[in-house]
Design an enzyme around this catalytic site. Structure first.
Site, PDB file in Angstrom:
ATOM      1  N   SER A 162       0.835  -1.187   0.000  1.00  0.00           N
ATOM      2  CA  SER A 162       0.000   0.000   0.000  1.00  0.00           C
ATOM      3  C   SER A 162       0.882   1.253   0.000  1.00  0.00           C
ATOM      4  O   SER A 162       1.735   1.398  -0.866  1.00  0.00           O
ATOM      5  CB  SER A 162      -0.958  -0.043   1.193  1.00  0.00           C
ATOM      6  OG  SER A 162      -2.016   0.866   1.036  1.00  0.00           O
ATOM      7  N   ARG A 232     -11.817   5.146  10.496  1.00  0.00           N
ATOM      8  CA  ARG A 232     -11.336   3.765  10.375  1.00  0.00           C
ATOM      9  C   ARG A 232     -12.400   2.864   9.742  1.00  0.00           C
ATOM     10  O   ARG A 232     -12.080   2.005   8.897  1.00  0.00           O
ATOM     11  CB  ARG A 232     -10.951   3.229  11.752  1.00  0.00           C
ATOM     12  CG  ARG A 232     -10.455   1.790  11.763  1.00  0.00           C
ATOM     13  CD  ARG A 232      -9.211   1.624  10.925  1.00  0.00           C
ATOM     14  NE  ARG A 232      -8.630   0.299  11.122  1.00  0.00           N
ATOM     15  CZ  ARG A 232      -7.555  -0.140  10.473  1.00  0.00           C
ATOM     16  NH1 ARG A 232      -6.941   0.653   9.606  1.00  0.00           N
ATOM     17  NH2 ARG A 232      -7.074  -1.342  10.697  1.00  0.00           N
ATOM     18  N   ASP A 327      -8.701  -6.566  -5.226  1.00  0.00           N
ATOM     19  CA  ASP A 327      -8.386  -5.308  -4.546  1.00  0.00           C
ATOM     20  C   ASP A 327      -9.004  -4.157  -5.327  1.00  0.00           C
ATOM     21  O   ASP A 327      -8.640  -3.906  -6.473  1.00  0.00           O
ATOM     22  CB  ASP A 327      -6.861  -5.143  -4.458  1.00  0.00           C
ATOM     23  CG  ASP A 327      -6.435  -3.853  -3.776  1.00  0.00           C
ATOM     24  OD1 ASP A 327      -7.304  -3.098  -3.284  1.00  0.00           O
ATOM     25  OD2 ASP A 327      -5.216  -3.594  -3.734  1.00  0.00           O
ATOM     26  N   HIS A 360      -7.877  -5.747  -0.717  1.00  0.00           N
ATOM     27  CA  HIS A 360      -6.642  -5.024  -0.414  1.00  0.00           C
ATOM     28  C   HIS A 360      -5.886  -5.675   0.732  1.00  0.00           C
ATOM     29  O   HIS A 360      -4.643  -5.691   0.750  1.00  0.00           O
ATOM     30  CB  HIS A 360      -6.988  -3.573  -0.075  1.00  0.00           C
ATOM     31  CG  HIS A 360      -5.804  -2.664   0.020  1.00  0.00           C
ATOM     32  ND1 HIS A 360      -5.002  -2.355  -1.062  1.00  0.00           N
ATOM     33  CD2 HIS A 360      -5.271  -1.984   1.079  1.00  0.00           C
ATOM     34  CE1 HIS A 360      -4.040  -1.516  -0.678  1.00  0.00           C
ATOM     35  NE2 HIS A 360      -4.181  -1.288   0.611  1.00  0.00           N
TER      36      HIS A 360
END
Length: 401
Positions: A162, A232, A327, A360
């Protein structure tokens, strides 16, 4: 540092300790890309394995947005290993019997490296939003200083998932002599409008929290917990694929035979996201979240095509670029764009799209083909490092799907 004789399960580096070092001081500050200075700068880091005599077996791990220096092993509880323990350890793809691994918390973070929650020596209070803006290049500068502290001049490889993969790319562009190899997993050369939009909404959740207080909440009995937990939750949705969410949760009801038909937590997926948001509060700082997501937004090393071609002429780093087919945060198109740019300048690159149902988050999980690919690539890079190979292969030697 790791303690092998205290290793737990096979393949673990065992008990490890996070170390800290001051790399920049007020008299010798960090010069940021913006022109601002910052000092002192302390960095938290961990190491695993043994550095060989000529320091040619060092591998740097660049963590993702909310990661930290604790990538492998454990801090006393073997059931709570580091965030990339699936990948790093004896006999694992990043084999600590063979390589010396370094992982450090990012500048601007909140897990031991100087960031917005650190004390500003000019005021004696936490920086908050007075912390200077920084870039991916600044992250690289700090971690290069750590390497010099550890006696490493050149890395066998830098590996990142990432935003960590973004750092690997920037490192190769800024300092092509530093990296023999770079591994980018689930990464991108620039965020799309959709990526930026998700981060913008997450930041707004924090900024609009009535307890945010302009970023000066550290001495307050109340912190922007609601905003940070919502941020989050928003982000976590993008880390999972639709397939993985269907597999994990479906439309199952949480703790009830029948839905209550109100605005409470009825579905298991709601309970899961609520848990992710609440548990995040124990380990992360809202200001760090603002700064690090903004760093990602502005990352665009190939924005000027002419300048990019000129910089890429000097790159001799051998790249492995990996994506996962489910992803959608940084889908395979992001990886292919990086690969095409590297190939156009004859930078050696191998590309693989890996099948995985987990979206992901796949880069953190045990996906056999992914692990085999990383292990094979690093084995080749290790052999080249042993043989003293410092030149790029003949264009076309590597393959790209």
């Amino acid at each position: 540092m790791s303690t092998p004789d205290q290793a737990g399960a096979a393949g673990s580096v065992g008990h490890v300790e996070t170390q800290r070092v001051v790399l920049f001081t007020q008299d010798g500050p960090l010069m940021l890309q913006s022109g601002e200075t910052l000092g002192p700068v302390e960095v938290a880091y961990e190491t695993y394995g043994t550095l060989n005599d000529d320091a040619s077996n060092a591998v740097f791990i660049c963590h993702a947005l909310t990661g930290d220096a604790h990538a492998a092993g454990h801090h006393g509880d073997a059931t709570r290993p580091g965030w990339w323990d699936t990948l790093i350890g004896p006999g694992k793809p990043v084999d600590t019997d063979r390589v010396f691994v370094i992982c450090a918390n990012l500048l601007g973070g909140c897990q031991g490296t100087t960031g917005p929650s650190s004390i500003d020596p000019a005021t004696g209070t936490p920086y908050g939003l007075r912390f200077p803006i920084f870039t991916i290049s600044d992250l690289v500068t700090v971690h290069r200083a750590l390497l010099r502290h550890l006696g490493v001049q050149r890395l066998m490889a830098a590996i990142g998932g990432s935003v960590g993969g973004m750092q690997v790319l920037q490192w190769a562009l800024d300092h092509p002599e530093d990296l023999h190899a770079g591994v980018m997993v689930c990464a991108t050369g620039r965020l799309s409008a959709q990526n930026i939009a998700f981060s913008a909404v997450a930041r707004e959740a924090i900024l609009r929290d009535p307890d945010f207080g302009g970023g000066d909440y550290y001495d307050s009995p109340r912190r922007p917990d609601m905003g940070l937990s919502l941020a989050r939750m928003i982000a976590h949705i993008t880390y999972l694929s639709e397939e993985s969410m269907r597999h994990k949760f479906g439309r199952r009801i949480q703790d009830a035979d029948e839905p209550r038909h109100n605005f409470g937590v009825d579905f298991q997926v709601e309970s899961y996201l609520q848990y992710q948001g609440e548990s995040f509060l124990k380990r992360f700082d809202a200001n760090s979240y603002l700064y690090l997501t903004r760093v990602m937004d502005y990352f665009d090393p190939f924005a000027d095509p002419v300048a990019a071609v000129e910089r890429l002429k000097h790159v001799r780093t051998r790249f492995l670029v990996l994506s996962f087919d489910t992803d959608w945060r940084f889908d395979t198109a992001h990886s292919r764009e990086v690969v095409r740019t590297l190939q156009a300048s004859r930078v050696p690159v191998t590309f693989r799209e890996i099948e995985s149902p987990w979206g992901h988050d796949s880069f953190l999980l045990m996906v056999p083909e992914y692990h085999r690919t990383v292990a094979a690539f690093l084995s080749r890079m290790e052999q080249e490092a042993v043989n003293g190979a410092r030149h790029a292969p003949t264009p076309g030697e590597d393959d790209a799907a």
